[in-house]
Structure formats: C-alpha cells, structure tokens
Design a protein around this motif. Structure first.
Motif, PDB file in Angstrom:
ATOM      1  N   GLU A  88       0.819  -1.219   0.000  1.00  0.00           N
ATOM      2  CA  GLU A  88       0.000   0.000   0.000  1.00  0.00           C
ATOM      3  C   GLU A  88       0.855   1.272   0.000  1.00  0.00           C
ATOM      4  N   HIS A  89       2.158   1.123   0.228  1.00  0.00           N
ATOM      5  CA  HIS A  89       3.080   2.258   0.187  1.00  0.00           C
ATOM      6  C   HIS A  89       3.692   2.440  -1.201  1.00  0.00           C
ATOM      7  N   PHE A  90       3.487   1.483  -2.096  1.00  0.00           N
ATOM      8  CA  PHE A  90       4.001   1.575  -3.459  1.00  0.00           C
ATOM      9  C   PHE A  90       3.042   2.408  -4.305  1.00  0.00           C
ATOM     10  N   ASN A  91       3.568   2.949  -5.398  1.00  0.00           N
ATOM     11  CA  ASN A  91       2.696   3.586  -6.369  1.00  0.00           C
ATOM     12  C   ASN A  91       3.213   3.295  -7.773  1.00  0.00           C
ATOM     13  N   ARG A  92       2.447   3.695  -8.757  1.00  0.00           N
ATOM     14  CA  ARG A  92       2.769   3.389 -10.146  1.00  0.00           C
ATOM     15  C   ARG A  92       4.184   3.806 -10.474  1.00  0.00           C
ATOM     16  N   PRO A  93       4.917   2.989 -11.167  1.00  0.00           N
ATOM     17  CA  PRO A  93       4.543   1.775 -11.892  1.00  0.00           C
ATOM     18  C   PRO A  93       4.783   0.487 -11.096  1.00  0.00           C
ATOM     19  N   PHE A  94       4.880   0.572  -9.791  1.00  0.00           N
ATOM     20  CA  PHE A  94       5.017  -0.604  -8.937  1.00  0.00           C
ATOM     21  C   PHE A  94       6.267  -1.416  -9.293  1.00  0.00           C
ATOM     22  N   PHE A  95       7.392  -0.711  -9.501  1.00  0.00           N
ATOM     23  CA  PHE A  95       8.634  -1.388  -9.885  1.00  0.00           C
ATOM     24  C   PHE A  95       9.112  -2.361  -8.804  1.00  0.00           C
ATOM     25  N   GLU A  96       8.672  -2.155  -7.565  1.00  0.00           N
ATOM     26  CA  GLU A  96       9.068  -3.078  -6.489  1.00  0.00           C
ATOM     27  C   GLU A  96       8.612  -4.503  -6.794  1.00  0.00           C
ATOM     28  N   LEU A  97       7.475  -4.629  -7.456  1.00  0.00           N
ATOM     29  CA  LEU A  97       6.984  -5.964  -7.814  1.00  0.00           C
ATOM     30  C   LEU A  97       7.870  -6.624  -8.862  1.00  0.00           C
ATOM     31  N   ASP A  98       8.519  -5.829  -9.689  1.00  0.00           N
ATOM     32  CA  ASP A  98       9.491  -6.376 -10.639  1.00  0.00           C
ATOM     33  C   ASP A  98      10.710  -6.923  -9.886  1.00  0.00           C
ATOM     34  N   VAL A  99      11.132  -6.220  -8.854  1.00  0.00           N
ATOM     35  CA  VAL A  99      12.252  -6.673  -8.019  1.00  0.00           C
ATOM     36  C   VAL A  99      11.886  -7.991  -7.337  1.00  0.00           C
ATOM     37  N   ILE A 100      10.666  -8.072  -6.833  1.00  0.00           N
ATOM     38  CA  ILE A 100      10.206  -9.292  -6.160  1.00  0.00           C
ATOM     39  C   ILE A 100      10.120 -10.446  -7.153  1.00  0.00           C
ATOM     40  N   HIS A 101       9.550 -10.207  -8.312  1.00  0.00           N
ATOM     41  CA  HIS A 101       9.437 -11.250  -9.341  1.00  0.00           C
ATOM     42  C   HIS A 101      10.827 -11.780  -9.690  1.00  0.00           C
ATOM     43  N   ARG A 102      11.763 -10.890  -9.861  1.00  0.00           N
ATOM     44  CA  ARG A 102      13.139 -11.258 -10.195  1.00  0.00           C
ATOM     45  C   ARG A 102      13.783 -12.071  -9.072  1.00  0.00           C
ATOM     46  N   ALA A 103      13.461 -11.756  -7.834  1.00  0.00           N
ATOM     47  CA  ALA A 103      14.082 -12.409  -6.679  1.00  0.00           C
ATOM     48  C   ALA A 103      13.554 -13.815  -6.420  1.00  0.00           C
ATOM     49  N   LEU A 104      12.363 -14.117  -6.940  1.00  0.00           N
ATOM     50  CA  LEU A 104      11.749 -15.422  -6.680  1.00  0.00           C
ATOM     51  C   LEU A 104      12.330 -16.513  -7.577  1.00  0.00           C
ATOM     52  N   THR A 105      12.357 -17.721  -7.055  1.00  0.00           N
ATOM     53  CA  THR A 105      12.673 -18.888  -7.863  1.00  0.00           C
ATOM     54  C   THR A 105      11.480 -19.177  -8.771  1.00  0.00           C
ATOM     55  N   ASN A 106      11.665 -20.026  -9.768  1.00  0.00           N
ATOM     56  CA  ASN A 106      10.529 -20.448 -10.588  1.00  0.00           C
ATOM     57  C   ASN A 106       9.469 -21.058  -9.685  1.00  0.00           C
ATOM     58  N   ASN A 107       8.234 -20.661  -9.883  1.00  0.00           N
ATOM     59  CA  ASN A 107       7.083 -21.101  -9.089  1.00  0.00           C
ATOM     60  C   ASN A 107       7.106 -20.615  -7.642  1.00  0.00           C
TER      61      ASN A 107
END
Length: 175
Positions: A88-107
């Motif tokens: 809720e502290h993020f705002n557009r374009p929500f680049f933090e979610l790109d960092v999280i996606h990158r940090a996760l293993t497959n699945n």
C-alpha cells in the motif's frame, strides 16, 4: 522515522504466529533448512527473527528505509516473499513488484498482507471511518481484491487461493 510503522511490536507479537503458519503451508514439501524466505518491507526485522526461531534459517529482509536491510535481493534466490503492510506504500509503476518477481525462484510464492477495501467494507467500515485511508499512514494505494489481482497478473503472477480477506497469495509464472 516510520520504519516498521505504528505499533510495529504489538502487531508482530499479535500476528507473527499466524504468519509463520502460513509460511509453513507455502513451504510444504521443502525442508525448513532449505527454504529461502525474503521479508520485503521488513521494517526492523521482527518477523525475520520469529521465522528464524521457528526453524527457518535462510530468512533475509529488504527495506529501503532501514540501512540494515537495504541490500536489494539477488535474482532467483527465494522460494517465498512476504509483504506485510508494504504494498500500500508503493505507487505506479510498482517497480518493487518487478524486483520481487526477479528475486523469486521459478514457481515461488508471494504473500501480500494489506488493507483491502472490499474486506473493510464487509467488516462494517466505511471509507470515512476506515483508519487505512489516512495520509498520515503513508498509504498511497488502497486496493480492491480485483485491482490487486489485476496488478499482480500484469506483473507476472498467477492468483492462488488466499488465506483470508486481507492476505492474498500469488505464484510467479514461469515463462
């Protein structure tokens, strides 16, 4: 000066046992000593310490406002990312979610705990009396279930069964 947010200690003491039970469910089939967890927006690291005490030894934190946890997570390193009162502290374009996606293993999975307006309305709140809609809290985005799901799908995640009305679960889509 608001790292961890208001009532950080009380909120963690009250909810971390349940959060750890949720991590246990997400980590089923992986030995605790092999599971890698990232608490994204970890504040002062209280959940990190509780997870370690419960047997998870590979738990890291990231919080851009706390120098102790300001190192960005490595690519493909985590099975589980936890975000408690963070998105809720993020705002557009929500680049933090790109960092999280990158940090996760497959699945890998991400658990998001946040104020969801649909749930608040079901709980009897109105926009006028819900504490979450308050500029002092620093919340720049208030989500509906649908808006959060759409955002997460756009960022490369599939929707998984959620834990409750305020805790959503998503899984990284492998391309």
């Amino acid at each position: 000066g608001k790292v961890g947010g208001e009532y950080e200690v009380e909120r963690n003491e009250k909810h971390n046992k349940l959060r750890i039970e949720r991590v246990d469910k997400m980590a089923e089939g992986i030995p605790k000593d092999k599971v890698r967890i990232l608490d994204f927006g970890c504040g002062n690291g209280l959940l990190i310490e509780d997870l370690k005490r419960s047997g998870y030894i590979h738990v890291d934190g990231y919080d851009s406002y706390n120098p102790k946890y300001s190192r960005l997570p490595d690519k493909g390193s985590y099975h589980i990312v936890i975000m408690v009162e963070t998105i809720e502290h993020f705002n557009r374009p929500f680049f933090e979610l790109d960092v999280i996606h990158r940090a996760l293993t497959n699945n890998g999975c991400v658990m998001i705990e946040t104020g969801i307006i649909d749930a608040a309305l079901q709980d009897g709140h109105t926009i006028d009396n819900w504490f979450y809609v308050n500029p002092q809290a620093g919340h720049s985005t208030i989500f509906t279930n649908h808006s959060l799901d759409v955002l997460m799908m756009k960022k490369g995640f599939s929707i998984k069964p959620y834990f409750d009305n305020y805790v959503r679960l998503y899984q990284k889509i492998v391309k």
